[in-house]
Design a protein around this motif. Sequence first.
Motif, PDB file in Angstrom:
ATOM      1  N   ILE A 401       0.860  -1.189   0.000  1.00 62.60           N
ATOM      2  CA  ILE A 401       0.000   0.000   0.000  1.00 62.60           C
ATOM      3  C   ILE A 401       0.888   1.227   0.000  1.00 62.60           C
ATOM      4  N   LEU A 406      -1.586   7.453  -1.404  1.00 63.03           N
ATOM      5  CA  LEU A 406      -2.919   7.420  -0.795  1.00 63.03           C
ATOM      6  C   LEU A 406      -3.245   8.788  -0.180  1.00 63.03           C
ATOM      7  N   HIS A 435      -0.632  -3.493   8.113  1.00 59.55           N
ATOM      8  CA  HIS A 435      -2.033  -3.413   7.676  1.00 59.55           C
ATOM      9  C   HIS A 435      -2.971  -3.170   8.855  1.00 59.55           C
ATOM     10  N   CYS A 439      -5.662  -0.024   9.272  1.00 56.08           N
ATOM     11  CA  CYS A 439      -7.103  -0.178   9.512  1.00 56.08           C
ATOM     12  C   CYS A 439      -7.530   0.587  10.761  1.00 56.08           C
ATOM     13  N   PHE A 442      -7.645   4.402  10.106  1.00 53.89           N
ATOM     14  CA  PHE A 442      -8.814   4.819   9.335  1.00 53.89           C
ATOM     15  C   PHE A 442     -10.082   4.715  10.163  1.00 53.89           C
ATOM     16  N   LEU A 465     -12.869   8.495  -0.470  1.00 58.23           N
ATOM     17  CA  LEU A 465     -12.223   7.199  -0.275  1.00 58.23           C
ATOM     18  C   LEU A 465     -12.321   6.294  -1.509  1.00 58.23           C
ATOM     19  N   PHE A 527      -7.589  -0.252   0.423  1.00 53.81           N
ATOM     20  CA  PHE A 527      -6.804   0.975   0.524  1.00 53.81           C
ATOM     21  C   PHE A 527      -6.075   1.280  -0.796  1.00 53.81           C
TER      22      PHE A 527
END
Length: 533
Positions: A401, A406, A435, A439, A442, A465, A527
């Motif tokens: 990611i 992002l 990860h 999470c 967010f 998003l 993501f």
Amino acid sequence: MLTDTQPQPLIERIRDIGHPEAVRRFFSLLKELIDIINLPNGDARLVFTVRKGQKAITANINFFLALQLVKPNRGEVEYWLTIKKGCQSQLSAIREIDFVPLTEKSDYVSVVIGHSDAHLLQNPAIRKCWEDCLPELAETPKRGPHSARHNADIYLAAEDEAFLSDLLRLVDDPTLGDSPSNDYSAAEPETAYDVVAERPDQPHNLILVGPPGTGKTFALQPYLRDRNGASDRASLITFHPAYSYEEFVEGIRPEVVGGQVSYRVRKGIFHRACVSAVQLAGYATLADCLNDTPENRVRKLQKAPVHYLLIDEVNRANVASVFGDLITLLETDKRLGADNELWLTLPYSQERFGVPSNLYVVGTMNTTDRSIALLDIALRRRFAFRDMRPDPSVLPVIDGIDLPQLLRTVNERIEYLLDRDHQIGHAYLTAVANHTDLCGAFRDQVIPLLQEYFFNDWAKIQLILGDNPAWGKDPEHRLIWTKKKYTASASNALFGEMPDAMDEVVTYEINPHLQRGNYDQVPAQAFIRIYQK
């Protein structure tokens, strides 16, 4: 000015102590003691002494030592401040101080501070313990008269700056007794600095501006630490809506002592920061600085180290009310030691006050705070503003990611739909290492912040998003799910009739796996597909 009868005992004791700067600091403290207990010169509860055979100046309240300046036979000059014994535990972490009981069974102890640690005289914890103790000593049933003889000259020297300055001049040169001068600067030896102090490459008044999470408060940390990891050359305060001039500069505060309410002037953090700054220049008080000649004042303040006043969330208070008439004194050329220096008389204490040139004010301002629109224009003119934006480059790539991309994508969409002042700072993601962390960030921070920004307009949050249908995410990869679309028949089934003026209604929910903390059920694509279609 001195009279024909010279206060010889006090002069001799000051000469024995042999440290004019320490003497000035002591009399500054003694002035505060007098203001706190509010007793006149000659009151039976007071006795200020200079005993023969002791290199000390002592202030007693009733039968208790309250304040003392002493020069031991060996070692440096010491300040003794009396506090309640129960307050000792609050100061135990300050390693530079010692405690001496007044007597074996006394409820009070003296805090002993060496002159090399004189900055601790402004330590808020020490000051509060000492200031809270003084009214109690004055109200004790163990009252005077004292066996020792009160020296009225000590009281006068605390109240009259000119009198104290003449005393110090006579200590240096007894021949001046017959022809005193109005130049009090000679009493204060110039603080010995090898070179002119290095000034920071920034304005005197600076505000760091940016969205939340851009590191504004973090940027204050270097001011709080010196090369050894600690610093006493910075004061920190966080503004809030109830903060006022009385807390910031000075104000009259009620106190209850012995069941009686009394009022006295309390100094605020801005006043204390200015005192700390002039003390770095070798002055004991602001009054000493203002009594000095302009030439000496310029030279000393230029050579003095810098003191910082740090104000977090500066726009959360009514800034015009908090700064009041001091807003003009903040200007660089109006400060003490500057070309157009100014000072004023404070409204409560009636003391002269100015802002020294070695004091730097640094504040932070969150651009999402709506009170920024009401920021006083006078403050905007006197402060420099440094924009702090989100910095995606500090973020890593984790589990495939691309966090920098992002964040850039999310902020570009926010700027389009809202404005640049409501972007998301990189600090929200700097602690993300895997990860699971992403999470959690967010669920607990990013999505709630977007709810606040868009007032629960979930359709726009979906756009931010990449969860809108046109972006092409698979339903299970979305962080914001469409819970239900209500058609006319569905609305009739829910209410039994069609509500008036009813448009199509869509309800939303946060991905249940994310909401419940089942992060292993939230794929990385949820993501990745925010920025990658």
